[in-house]
Design a protein around this motif. Structure first.
Motif, PDB file in Angstrom:
ATOM      1  N   ASP A  67      18.464  83.026  58.057  1.00 43.92           N
ATOM      2  CA  ASP A  67      18.285  83.408  59.461  1.00 43.92           C
ATOM      3  C   ASP A  67      16.962  84.129  59.720  1.00 43.92           C
ATOM      4  N   GLU A  68      16.158  84.327  58.683  1.00 44.29           N
ATOM      5  CA  GLU A  68      14.880  85.020  58.856  1.00 44.29           C
ATOM      6  C   GLU A  68      13.964  84.226  59.792  1.00 44.29           C
ATOM      7  N   GLY A  69      13.201  84.949  60.619  1.00 47.86           N
ATOM      8  CA  GLY A  69      12.223  84.299  61.490  1.00 47.86           C
ATOM      9  C   GLY A  69      12.484  84.598  62.958  1.00 47.86           C
ATOM     10  N   THR A  70      11.757  83.883  63.801  1.00 49.65           N
ATOM     11  CA  THR A  70      11.875  84.033  65.259  1.00 49.65           C
ATOM     12  C   THR A  70      12.620  82.831  65.802  1.00 49.65           C
ATOM     13  N   TRP A  71      13.637  83.107  66.614  1.00 51.35           N
ATOM     14  CA  TRP A  71      14.518  82.068  67.143  1.00 51.35           C
ATOM     15  C   TRP A  71      14.537  82.141  68.671  1.00 51.35           C
ATOM     16  N   ASP A  72      14.333  80.997  69.326  1.00 44.06           N
ATOM     17  CA  ASP A  72      14.529  80.908  70.773  1.00 44.06           C
ATOM     18  C   ASP A  72      16.010  80.640  71.006  1.00 44.06           C
ATOM     19  N   ALA A  73      16.570  81.325  71.992  1.00 47.38           N
ATOM     20  CA  ALA A  73      18.020  81.257  72.210  1.00 47.38           C
ATOM     21  C   ALA A  73      18.364  80.851  73.634  1.00 47.38           C
ATOM     22  N   ILE A  74      19.376  80.014  73.741  1.00 50.05           N
ATOM     23  CA  ILE A  74      19.984  79.693  75.037  1.00 50.05           C
ATOM     24  C   ILE A  74      21.366  80.320  75.007  1.00 50.05           C
ATOM     25  N   ILE A  75      21.611  81.230  75.950  1.00 51.55           N
ATOM     26  CA  ILE A  75      22.847  82.005  75.986  1.00 51.55           C
ATOM     27  C   ILE A  75      23.732  81.473  77.106  1.00 51.55           C
ATOM     28  N   GLU A  76      24.969  81.156  76.774  1.00 51.53           N
ATOM     29  CA  GLU A  76      25.952  80.734  77.773  1.00 51.53           C
ATOM     30  C   GLU A  76      27.078  81.760  77.772  1.00 51.53           C
ATOM     31  N   VAL A  77      27.214  82.501  78.863  1.00 50.20           N
ATOM     32  CA  VAL A  77      28.267  83.505  78.996  1.00 50.20           C
ATOM     33  C   VAL A  77      29.343  82.937  79.911  1.00 50.20           C
ATOM     34  N   THR A 120      24.012  80.549  82.253  1.00 48.15           N
ATOM     35  CA  THR A 120      23.043  80.310  81.197  1.00 48.15           C
ATOM     36  C   THR A 120      21.777  81.131  81.404  1.00 48.15           C
ATOM     37  N   THR A 121      21.321  81.785  80.328  1.00 44.83           N
ATOM     38  CA  THR A 121      20.063  82.531  80.318  1.00 44.83           C
ATOM     39  C   THR A 121      19.357  82.236  78.994  1.00 44.83           C
ATOM     40  N   LYS A 122      18.193  82.876  78.810  1.00 46.35           N
ATOM     41  CA  LYS A 122      17.424  82.666  77.580  1.00 46.35           C
ATOM     42  C   LYS A 122      17.125  83.990  76.905  1.00 46.35           C
ATOM     43  N   GLY A 123      16.806  83.906  75.621  1.00 45.99           N
ATOM     44  CA  GLY A 123      16.443  85.091  74.863  1.00 45.99           C
ATOM     45  C   GLY A 123      15.658  84.720  73.619  1.00 45.99           C
ATOM     46  N   ALA A 176      21.278  89.123  79.882  1.00 41.54           N
ATOM     47  CA  ALA A 176      22.721  88.952  79.749  1.00 41.54           C
ATOM     48  C   ALA A 176      23.240  88.035  80.853  1.00 41.54           C
ATOM     49  N   MET A 177      22.704  88.219  82.029  1.00 44.13           N
ATOM     50  CA  MET A 177      22.956  87.390  83.211  1.00 44.13           C
ATOM     51  C   MET A 177      21.585  87.275  83.881  1.00 44.13           C
ATOM     52  N   PRO A 178      21.379  86.303  84.756  1.00 48.03           N
ATOM     53  CA  PRO A 178      20.065  86.211  85.393  1.00 48.03           C
ATOM     54  C   PRO A 178      19.675  87.551  86.044  1.00 48.03           C
ATOM     55  N   VAL A 189      19.418  90.439  84.552  1.00 48.68           N
ATOM     56  CA  VAL A 189      19.980  91.609  83.860  1.00 48.68           C
ATOM     57  C   VAL A 189      19.409  91.644  82.440  1.00 48.68           C
ATOM     58  N   PRO A 190      18.434  92.558  82.176  1.00 48.20           N
ATOM     59  CA  PRO A 190      17.836  92.607  80.842  1.00 48.20           C
ATOM     60  C   PRO A 190      18.869  92.966  79.776  1.00 48.20           C
ATOM     61  N   PHE A 191      18.647  92.419  78.598  1.00 50.69           N
ATOM     62  CA  PHE A 191      19.557  92.650  77.476  1.00 50.69           C
ATOM     63  C   PHE A 191      18.727  92.883  76.228  1.00 50.69           C
ATOM     64  N   HIS A 192      19.107  93.898  75.449  1.00 47.33           N
ATOM     65  CA  HIS A 192      18.448  94.168  74.169  1.00 47.33           C
ATOM     66  C   HIS A 192      19.524  94.551  73.169  1.00 47.33           C
ATOM     67  N   GLY A 193      19.542  93.867  72.036  1.00 46.41           N
ATOM     68  CA  GLY A 193      20.523  94.151  70.988  1.00 46.41           C
ATOM     69  C   GLY A 193      19.851  94.290  69.644  1.00 46.41           C
ATOM     70  N   HIS A 194      20.505  95.040  68.761  1.00 46.27           N
ATOM     71  CA  HIS A 194      19.945  95.296  67.434  1.00 46.27           C
ATOM     72  C   HIS A 194      21.087  95.295  66.416  1.00 46.27           C
ATOM     73  N   GLY A 195      20.892  94.587  65.301  1.00 44.76           N
ATOM     74  CA  GLY A 195      21.937  94.520  64.286  1.00 44.76           C
ATOM     75  C   GLY A 195      21.396  94.554  62.874  1.00 44.76           C
ATOM     76  N   VAL A 196      22.283  94.867  61.951  1.00 44.52           N
ATOM     77  CA  VAL A 196      21.973  94.851  60.525  1.00 44.52           C
ATOM     78  C   VAL A 196      23.150  94.183  59.826  1.00 44.52           C
ATOM     79  N   ALA A 197      22.848  93.251  58.927  1.00 45.44           N
ATOM     80  CA  ALA A 197      23.890  92.581  58.139  1.00 45.44           C
ATOM     81  C   ALA A 197      23.519  92.660  56.665  1.00 45.44           C
ATOM     82  N   ALA A 198      24.543  92.762  55.820  1.00 41.22           N
ATOM     83  CA  ALA A 198      24.326  92.858  54.374  1.00 41.22           C
ATOM     84  C   ALA A 198      25.534  92.276  53.645  1.00 41.22           C
ATOM     85  N   TRP A 199      25.341  91.982  52.378  1.00 38.85           N
ATOM     86  CA  TRP A 199      26.431  91.524  51.512  1.00 38.85           C
ATOM     87  C   TRP A 199      27.081  92.751  50.891  1.00 38.85           C
ATOM     88  N   ASP A 200      28.411  92.842  50.984  1.00 36.29           N
ATOM     89  CA  ASP A 200      29.157  93.931  50.355  1.00 36.29           C
ATOM     90  C   ASP A 200      29.830  93.364  49.107  1.00 36.29           C
TER      91      ASP A 200
END
Length: 190
Positions: free
Chosen positions: A46-56, A66-69, A90-92, A94-105
């Motif tokens: 999943d490393e890299g820059t990804w263009d996203a189409i969001i359907e809520v 539908t929006t983009k991110g 998040a919606m046309p 409505v700005p959205f910013h999210g941050h996550g961290v994932a790891a193997w346990d």
């Protein structure tokens, strides 16, 4: 009575002195550094820059909005985790910013993660498993939504081909039954 207390304290004092004397020798030896393994290669996909189409999906039977991110994923912690930063709408309008961290346990033998964003209160945590045959990561995440209510969702992230990814989130609808809440379709930037 006093002599027996002193006699009883002598072995404890000797053991404590031994532990203190041995501590500097242990303190100079750092623990072994964990090394990325085959489980971490899944995160690296999943490393890299990804263009996203969001359907809520705003509700049962409703037409998806539908929006983009853009999601930027970097490998961190010496190859042991994936750090995600998502910006879009998040919606046309409505700005959205999210941050996550994932790891193997390695203890749980699962992927674990945390997520926070501009539409939730606090940090959501979850667990997932990877199925190499279907190229699917399936799991759950639990955290507070925009209203402060605790929400548990189920997520399925599919990798149908190199450079493509689809994440679908399901959560309880108004009737309590699971429904699709969101789908994000990703394309890796070249």
């Amino acid at each position: 009575m006093r002599l027996s207390r002193i006699a009883a304290a002598i072995p404890f004092a000797a053991l404590t002195a031994f532990a203190i004397a041995a501590a500097p020798a242990r303190a100079t030896q750092p623990p072994p550094q964990p090394k990325p393994g085959p489980e971490h290669a899944i995160l690296k996909m999943d490393e890299g820059t990804w263009d996203a189409i969001i359907e809520v999906v705003p509700g049962p039977g409703a037409t998806p909005v539908t929006t983009k991110g853009v999601e930027v994923n970097t490998i961190g912690c010496g190859g042991l985790c994936l750090i995600s930063d998502f910006k879009g709408e998040a919606m046309p309008g409505v700005p959205f910013h999210g941050h996550g961290v994932a790891a193997w346990d390695p203890g749980k033998k699962k992927y674990v993660g945390s997520w926070t964003d501009s539409l939730s209160q606090g940090i959501a945590v979850g667990e997932s498993t990877w199925d190499p045959a279907s190229k699917k990561m399936t799991g759950w995440m639990e955290g507070r939504d925009a209203t402060g209510n605790l929400m548990k969702s189920r997520t399925v992230s599919e990798t149908p081909q190199e450079g493509k990814r689809v994440m679908t989130m399901y959560a309880p609808g108004p009737d309590g039954k699971e429904m699709q809440m969101m789908r994000i379709t990703y394309a890796r930037r070249k």
